[in-house]
Design a protein around this motif. Structure first.
Motif, PDB file in Angstrom:
ATOM      1  N   ALA A  64     -28.391  98.515 104.006  1.00 39.89           N
ATOM      2  CA  ALA A  64     -27.440  98.639 105.118  1.00 39.89           C
ATOM      3  C   ALA A  64     -26.567  99.873 104.943  1.00 39.89           C
ATOM      4  CB  ALA A  64     -26.585  97.377 105.219  1.00 39.89           C
ATOM      5  N   LEU A  65     -26.165 100.151 103.700  1.00 42.28           N
ATOM      6  CA  LEU A  65     -25.370 101.344 103.418  1.00 42.28           C
ATOM      7  C   LEU A  65     -26.146 102.605 103.792  1.00 42.28           C
ATOM      8  CD1 LEU A  65     -23.323 102.079 100.200  1.00 42.28           C
ATOM      9  CD2 LEU A  65     -24.967 103.747 101.038  1.00 42.28           C
ATOM     10  N   GLU A  66     -27.406 102.692 103.372  1.00 34.29           N
ATOM     11  CA  GLU A  66     -28.213 103.882 103.660  1.00 34.29           C
ATOM     12  C   GLU A  66     -28.371 104.090 105.165  1.00 34.29           C
ATOM     13  OE1 GLU A  66     -29.338 106.219 101.744  1.00 34.29           O
ATOM     14  OE2 GLU A  66     -29.224 105.417  99.709  1.00 34.29           O
ATOM     15  N   MET A  67     -28.522 103.006 105.907  1.00 37.33           N
ATOM     16  CA  MET A  67     -28.640 103.117 107.363  1.00 37.33           C
ATOM     17  C   MET A  67     -27.334 103.577 107.983  1.00 37.33           C
ATOM     18  SD  MET A  67     -30.844  99.686 108.236  1.00 37.33           S
ATOM     19  CE  MET A  67     -32.238  99.208 107.204  1.00 37.33           C
ATOM     20  N   GLY A  68     -26.229 102.933 107.583  1.00 39.37           N
ATOM     21  CA  GLY A  68     -24.928 103.305 108.136  1.00 39.37           C
ATOM     22  C   GLY A  68     -24.529 104.720 107.790  1.00 39.37           C
ATOM     23  N   ARG A  69     -24.981 105.217 106.656  1.00 40.28           N
ATOM     24  CA  ARG A  69     -24.665 106.571 106.212  1.00 40.28           C
ATOM     25  C   ARG A  69     -25.240 107.626 107.161  1.00 40.28           C
ATOM     26  NH1 ARG A  69     -28.395 109.228 102.931  1.00 40.28           N
ATOM     27  NH2 ARG A  69     -27.657 111.291 102.297  1.00 40.28           N
ATOM     28  N   ILE A  70     -26.318 107.309 107.853  1.00 42.17           N
ATOM     29  CA  ILE A  70     -26.946 108.236 108.790  1.00 42.17           C
ATOM     30  C   ILE A  70     -26.561 107.920 110.229  1.00 42.17           C
ATOM     31  CG2 ILE A  70     -29.136 109.139 109.652  1.00 42.17           C
ATOM     32  CD1 ILE A  70     -28.471 109.991 106.780  1.00 42.17           C
ATOM     33  N   ASP A  71     -26.651 106.634 110.617  1.00 46.76           N
ATOM     34  CA  ASP A  71     -26.352 106.287 112.008  1.00 46.76           C
ATOM     35  C   ASP A  71     -25.955 104.816 112.106  1.00 46.76           C
ATOM     36  OD1 ASP A  71     -26.111 106.114 114.735  1.00 46.76           O
ATOM     37  OD2 ASP A  71     -28.244 106.257 115.163  1.00 46.76           O
ATOM     38  N   ALA A  72     -24.700 104.588 112.419  1.00 47.02           N
ATOM     39  CA  ALA A  72     -24.207 103.216 112.549  1.00 47.02           C
ATOM     40  C   ALA A  72     -24.847 102.498 113.721  1.00 47.02           C
ATOM     41  CB  ALA A  72     -22.686 103.213 112.706  1.00 47.02           C
ATOM     42  N   GLY A  73     -25.292 103.232 114.734  1.00 48.26           N
ATOM     43  CA  GLY A  73     -25.923 102.603 115.891  1.00 48.26           C
ATOM     44  C   GLY A  73     -27.238 101.941 115.526  1.00 48.26           C
ATOM     45  N   HIS A  99     -37.827 101.112  97.267  1.00 47.00           N
ATOM     46  CA  HIS A  99     -37.739 100.766  98.689  1.00 47.00           C
ATOM     47  C   HIS A  99     -36.506 101.385  99.340  1.00 47.00           C
ATOM     48  CE1 HIS A  99     -41.193  98.088  99.350  1.00 47.00           C
ATOM     49  NE2 HIS A  99     -41.070  97.813  98.063  1.00 47.00           N
ATOM     50  N   ILE A 100     -35.428 101.533  98.580  1.00 50.03           N
ATOM     51  CA  ILE A 100     -34.284 102.281  99.107  1.00 50.03           C
ATOM     52  C   ILE A 100     -34.707 103.718  99.413  1.00 50.03           C
ATOM     53  CG2 ILE A 100     -32.032 103.285  98.508  1.00 50.03           C
ATOM     54  CD1 ILE A 100     -31.860 100.382  99.356  1.00 50.03           C
ATOM     55  N   GLY A 101     -35.573 104.275  98.582  1.00 44.08           N
ATOM     56  CA  GLY A 101     -36.103 105.607  98.851  1.00 44.08           C
ATOM     57  C   GLY A 101     -36.839 105.674 100.177  1.00 44.08           C
ATOM     58  N   ARG A 102     -37.594 104.632 100.514  1.00 41.71           N
ATOM     59  CA  ARG A 102     -38.294 104.589 101.801  1.00 41.71           C
ATOM     60  C   ARG A 102     -37.293 104.580 102.948  1.00 41.71           C
ATOM     61  NH1 ARG A 102     -41.874  99.599 102.346  1.00 41.71           N
ATOM     62  NH2 ARG A 102     -42.844 100.801 104.020  1.00 41.71           N
ATOM     63  N   VAL A 103     -36.249 103.741 102.810  1.00 40.90           N
ATOM     64  CA  VAL A 103     -35.230 103.664 103.863  1.00 40.90           C
ATOM     65  C   VAL A 103     -34.543 105.018 104.035  1.00 40.90           C
ATOM     66  CG1 VAL A 103     -33.058 102.573 104.543  1.00 40.90           C
ATOM     67  CG2 VAL A 103     -34.870 101.191 103.487  1.00 40.90           C
ATOM     68  N   ARG A 104     -34.135 105.617 102.910  1.00 43.39           N
ATOM     69  CA  ARG A 104     -33.427 106.893 102.995  1.00 43.39           C
ATOM     70  C   ARG A 104     -34.309 107.978 103.611  1.00 43.39           C
ATOM     71  NH1 ARG A 104     -30.842 109.213  97.608  1.00 43.39           N
ATOM     72  NH2 ARG A 104     -29.704 107.238  97.801  1.00 43.39           N
ATOM     73  N   ALA A 105     -35.561 108.048 103.181  1.00 49.25           N
ATOM     74  CA  ALA A 105     -36.463 109.078 103.701  1.00 49.25           C
ATOM     75  C   ALA A 105     -36.665 108.918 105.204  1.00 49.25           C
ATOM     76  CB  ALA A 105     -37.798 109.018 102.974  1.00 49.25           C
ATOM     77  N   PHE A 106     -36.836 107.688 105.666  1.00 51.86           N
ATOM     78  CA  PHE A 106     -37.025 107.461 107.099  1.00 51.86           C
ATOM     79  C   PHE A 106     -35.782 107.852 107.886  1.00 51.86           C
ATOM     80  CE2 PHE A 106     -36.699 104.834 110.920  1.00 51.86           C
ATOM     81  CZ  PHE A 106     -37.914 105.080 111.529  1.00 51.86           C
ATOM     82  N   PHE A 107     -34.618 107.444 107.407  1.00 54.27           N
ATOM     83  CA  PHE A 107     -33.402 107.731 108.165  1.00 54.27           C
ATOM     84  C   PHE A 107     -33.061 109.222 108.151  1.00 54.27           C
ATOM     85  CE2 PHE A 107     -32.989 103.340 108.770  1.00 54.27           C
ATOM     86  CZ  PHE A 107     -32.011 103.123 109.723  1.00 54.27           C
ATOM     87  N   GLU A 108     -33.306 109.895 107.035  1.00 50.14           N
ATOM     88  CA  GLU A 108     -32.991 111.320 106.994  1.00 50.14           C
ATOM     89  C   GLU A 108     -33.971 112.145 107.823  1.00 50.14           C
ATOM     90  OE1 GLU A 108     -32.611 112.540 102.928  1.00 50.14           O
ATOM     91  OE2 GLU A 108     -30.597 111.674 102.740  1.00 50.14           O
ATOM     92  N   SER A 109     -35.243 111.742 107.843  1.00 51.21           N
ATOM     93  CA  SER A 109     -36.237 112.549 108.554  1.00 51.21           C
ATOM     94  C   SER A 109     -36.386 112.167 110.019  1.00 51.21           C
ATOM     95  CB  SER A 109     -37.602 112.436 107.865  1.00 51.21           C
ATOM     96  OG  SER A 109     -38.100 111.108 107.942  1.00 51.21           O
ATOM     97  N   GLU A 110     -36.235 110.868 110.343  1.00 49.81           N
ATOM     98  CA  GLU A 110     -36.507 110.409 111.703  1.00 49.81           C
ATOM     99  C   GLU A 110     -35.246 110.118 112.519  1.00 49.81           C
ATOM    100  OE1 GLU A 110     -39.620 110.404 112.776  1.00 49.81           O
ATOM    101  OE2 GLU A 110     -40.300 111.030 110.783  1.00 49.81           O
ATOM    102  N   VAL A 111     -34.209 109.627 111.868  1.00 50.56           N
ATOM    103  CA  VAL A 111     -33.015 109.211 112.601  1.00 50.56           C
ATOM    104  C   VAL A 111     -31.979 110.330 112.691  1.00 50.56           C
ATOM    105  CG1 VAL A 111     -31.132 107.534 112.721  1.00 50.56           C
ATOM    106  CG2 VAL A 111     -33.399 106.812 111.915  1.00 50.56           C
ATOM    107  N   ALA A 112     -31.695 110.980 111.568  1.00 49.02           N
ATOM    108  CA  ALA A 112     -30.633 111.993 111.550  1.00 49.02           C
ATOM    109  C   ALA A 112     -30.805 113.087 112.603  1.00 49.02           C
ATOM    110  CB  ALA A 112     -30.526 112.611 110.155  1.00 49.02           C
ATOM    111  N   PRO A 113     -32.016 113.612 112.838  1.00 47.51           N
ATOM    112  CA  PRO A 113     -32.143 114.715 113.797  1.00 47.51           C
ATOM    113  C   PRO A 113     -31.835 114.332 115.244  1.00 47.51           C
ATOM    114  CG  PRO A 113     -34.028 114.664 112.300  1.00 47.51           C
ATOM    115  CD  PRO A 113     -33.277 113.387 112.098  1.00 47.51           C
ATOM    116  N   ILE A 114     -31.904 113.034 115.578  1.00 44.57           N
ATOM    117  CA  ILE A 114     -31.724 112.637 116.979  1.00 44.57           C
ATOM    118  C   ILE A 114     -30.480 111.781 117.207  1.00 44.57           C
ATOM    119  CG2 ILE A 114     -34.220 112.715 117.377  1.00 44.57           C
ATOM    120  CD1 ILE A 114     -34.112 109.597 117.362  1.00 44.57           C
TER     121      ILE A 114
END
Length: 416
Positions: free
Chosen positions: A108-117, A48-63
């Motif tokens: 929470a760490l995986e999310m903050g690593r990409i975007d604290a907002g 499930h951490i993999g799901r979080v990381r994949a979503f944040f890297e592909s969907e959140v990081a670019p924007i």
């Protein structure tokens, strides 16, 4: 740039086509997880951490930079956050799988690593709004609101801090609640309320004029007398929509009062649980800045060689990694104590005070490594550097958390 050990990465397709166990086998370790603390997670949790990381890297990081610069919130991401189980993973009725506080910290760490907002938005929706109903709601309130918040059908906010009451919320709330039959009348103001400009409900804490105790209320934001005004010109967490709230004779039915919130003691339970996740989020921010600075140092040349080969740069990188490693260790233990039912206010307070202090130092090192390029968004550190200032202060300043720990180890309260 993502910095991970040389293990096959999790792509977006695999998030939807493989099970959690398969994802756990392909989830790369972050290079900043130097001692591989993530091994404490079960295979399912790693998946499930993999799901979080994949979503944040592909969907959140670019924007992330775009929305930070515009000071707007990317609402189109909310359904995806619900799909990956970001909201209410601690609530038995709505969680997608059984999980631990250690897992929730890593998320929470995986999310903050990409975007604290975005991580902050999730913390408000899940930890504070849902957490308030989880701790303080009746069975009927839980059944009505928790599924709607978990699916993001309803968006929530948390109204505790006031213009003149932040660190002293336990005693200093000025917002009042007066009962008139089966209705409560709320009057007062709240400040720094994340998500409040678009939330459907706000959990408002107010002092009961009859007994002087803090009560909690689920307030529909369309109720007459309720207004939320966006706070402009922030230099941190710009995508988070913080608001000033005013409550003028806002009438709330008794059925919308959180039935198990009888004093500030219950509010403190909510804050204890979310404070530790903020500490984890701070570790994520430190990692995000460290990763960007390391990637930059590996490419940038000065004096005829890449700066990563200079002693002073390596010193800053090792200091950063040491801060991150120590913070993961303290957060891991605090969350494990939560899982065991042994965590006290002082344990979450120490984790938050330590991790945010080390985060603040680490983002400073990252900016220093990048020189002038450390203050522009597109180089990857500036947003973390700015956002760290807000995380350092919210959910308890370093000073207040220090005093909570100080009281525990000395037996003396020194708050005033």
């Amino acid at each position: 740039m993502t910095l991970q050990t040389d293990i096959t990465s999790v792509d977006q397709h695999s998030v939807h086509s493989t099970g959690a166990e398969d994802l756990s086998r392909t989830l790369p370790y972050l290079t900043a997880d130097f001692y591989r603390f993530q091994d404490q997670l079960s295979d399912e949790e790693r998946g499930h951490i993999g799901r979080v990381r994949a979503f944040f890297e592909s969907e959140v990081a670019p924007i992330a930079n775009e929305y930070w610069a515009k000071a707007e919130f990317p609402m189109h991401l909310v359904p995806g956050l619900a799909r990956i189980g970001a909201f209410g993973p601690f609530v038995p009725e709505v969680r997608q799988f059984e999980n631990t506080a250690v897992y929730r910290g890593w998320a929470a760490l995986e999310m903050g690593r990409i975007d604290a907002g975005i991580a902050t938005f999730v913390g408000v929706q899940s930890g504070l709004a849902m957490g308030s109903i989880d701790v303080g709601g009746s069975p009927q309130q839980r059944a009505e609101w928790l599924p709607k918040l978990a699916s993001a059908e309803v968006l929530g906010a948390f109204g505790l801090t006031e213009p003149l009451s932040g660190s002293d919320s336990a005693r200093g709330l000025r917002t009042t609640a007066r009962r008139e039959g089966d209705t409560w009348v709320l009057n007062g103001a709240k400040r720094w309320i994340g998500n409040a400009t678009f939330a459907d409900i706000v959990i408002v804490y107010a002092k009961d004029v009859a007994d002087g105790q803090v009560k909690g209320f689920i307030v529909d934001t369309t109720t007459p007398g309720f207004t939320a005004t966006k706070i402009e010109d922030k230099i941190a967490l710009r995508s988070v929509q913080n608001a000033d709230i005013t409550l003028t004779d806002v009438r709330v039915p008794e059925s919308m009062r959180l039935q198990r919130i009888r004093s500030f003691r219950e509010v403190a339970v909510v804050l204890r649980l979310t404070r530790c996740e903020v500490a984890w989020q701070a570790v994520g921010v430190a990692i995000g800045a460290y990763e960007a600075a390391l990637a930059y140092a590996q490419e940038r040349e000065q004096f005829g060689k890449r700066i990563v080969a200079h002693q002073l740069i390596q010193d800053l990188l090792v200091r950063s990694l040491s801060n991150i490693t120590a913070s993961i260790a303290i957060c891991s233990r605090a969350s494990a104590m939560q899982d065991a039912g042994e965590q006290g206010d002082e344990h979450s307070a120490l984790a938050k005070a330590f991790a945010t202090s080390r985060m603040r130092e680490t983002v400073g090192y990252a900016r220093e490594i990048m020189g002038g390029n450390g203050i522009v968004l597109d180089k990857g550190v500036a947003r973390f550097f700015a956002d760290a200032e807000a995380i350092y202060s919210y959910e308890g300043t370093r000073e207040m958390n220090t005093l909570i720990v100080g009281r525990a180890i000395t037996g003396e309260a020194a708050f005033v």
